[in-house]
Design an enzyme around this catalytic site. Structure first.
Site, short mmCIF file in Angstrom:
data_model
loop_
_atom_site.label_atom_id
_atom_site.label_comp_id
_atom_site.label_asym_id
_atom_site.label_seq_id
_atom_site.Cartn_x
_atom_site.Cartn_y
_atom_site.Cartn_z
N SER A 46 10.12 -6.51 9.82
CA SER A 46 9.36 -7.73 9.54
C SER A 46 9.97 -8.94 10.23
O SER A 46 9.31 -9.97 10.38
CB SER A 46 9.30 -7.98 8.03
N LYS A 112 15.20 3.41 7.28
CA LYS A 112 13.85 3.56 6.75
C LYS A 112 12.88 3.88 7.88
O LYS A 112 12.89 3.22 8.92
CB LYS A 112 13.40 2.29 6.01
N GLU A 114 8.67 4.99 8.79
CA GLU A 114 7.29 4.96 8.32
C GLU A 114 6.56 6.23 8.74
O GLU A 114 6.58 6.59 9.92
CB GLU A 114 6.55 3.75 8.89
N GLU A 181 3.75 0.87 -0.12
CA GLU A 181 3.20 -0.46 0.18
C GLU A 181 1.68 -0.48 0.10
O GLU A 181 1.00 0.36 0.70
CB GLU A 181 3.66 -0.92 1.57
#
EC number: 2.1.2.11
Length: 265
Positions: A46, A112, A114, A181
């Site tokens: 982010s 992490k 995705e 999310e």
């Protein structure tokens, strides 16, 4: 002060003790967050949007994340520190391990990634090589071009069932933690109850084991569109950042945040 580890998070899940986490990108904020009681931090890709000004996370590189991971680690030496593996940084086994190793050397305790079941071989490969992995399902921002924007995921029954299968597959492959999310609260509850590993939600209701927010959203300094699940804790704390972080922690631990207004059905 003892370092926070995954064993603590697993115990918190067993005790049904909810925990608050935040993104951080520099030593000063990391130290401030830790001093207020945040025990888990994420150096998120982010940063491409919050710090670098891009309209997505896709331009972020492993070197970018490693740079900020080193800074956050220096500011919060006792926090459990997660680091995002950016877009296309885990496309091949060799590339994956090299990039994960760079982030771990920078100070991360866990990386992490995705993706769903297709990622299981990658997760297994890292876990077998002593690299702890956090999965990320639901709205995965690196897939924004496939989703056609930032949209709630798992509303249809077929998609919800697939997401649950993906979560279980990632756990079986060796993932120790999962971020969920922008999914309906009912689905978030199904996933949280089905997994032995802790689940951290963002836009997934107050039923997950933990919560995470981008620090800019929690402090009300996000430019442009503000996500439905975000809450400006700074505005409710007379502009005192320390009080805002303590309020965030209190509301997560009590279940007051996220409230229904922050939740997708």
């Amino acid at each position: 002060m003892k370092a926070t580890t995954m064993s603590h998070l697993r115990q918190w899940k067993l005790e049904k003790r909810k925990f608050a986490t935040l993104t951080a990108y520099d030593a000063s904020f990391a130290q401030l967050f830790a001093e207020q009681g945040i025990e888990v931090l994420l150096v998120g890709d982010s940063l491409g949007m919050t710090l670098q000004g891009f309209d997505s996370t896709l331009p972020v590189t492993t070197a970018d994340v490693a740079y900020h991971t080193r800074a956050v680690r220096r500011g919060a030496p006792h926090c459990l520190l997660l680091a995002d593996m950016p877009f296309m940084s885990y496309a091949t086994p060799e590339q994956t391990f090299a990039n994960a190793a760079e982030l771990m050397r920078a100070g991360a305790n866990m990386v992490k990634l995705e993706g769903g079941s297709w990622l299981c071989d990658t997760v297994r490969m890292l876990a077998e090589r002593a690299v702890p992995v956090c999965g990320h399902l639901g709205l995965t921002p690196q897939s924004v071009n496939i989703f056609g924007g930032y949209k709630v995921q798992g509303r249809e029954e077929v998609a919800a069932n697939q997401l649950l299968k993906d979560a279980q597959a990632l756990e079986n492959a060796g993932a120790q933690l999962l971020v969920l999310e922008c999914v309906p609260v009912e689905l978030a509850q199904r996933v949280t109850e089905a997994l032995a590993i802790p689940v951290i939600g963002i836009g997934a209701g107050n039923v997950t084991d933990g919560q995470i927010l981008v620090m800019h959203d929690a402090l009300g300094i996000t430019g442009g569109h503000t996500p439905k699940f975000s809450k400006n804790f700074l505005a409710q704390s007379a502009g005192d950042i320390r009080a805002a972080i303590k309020l965030y922690i209190q509301e997560v631990e009590s279940g007051a945040y996220p409230a229904e207004e922050h939740t997708f059905q």
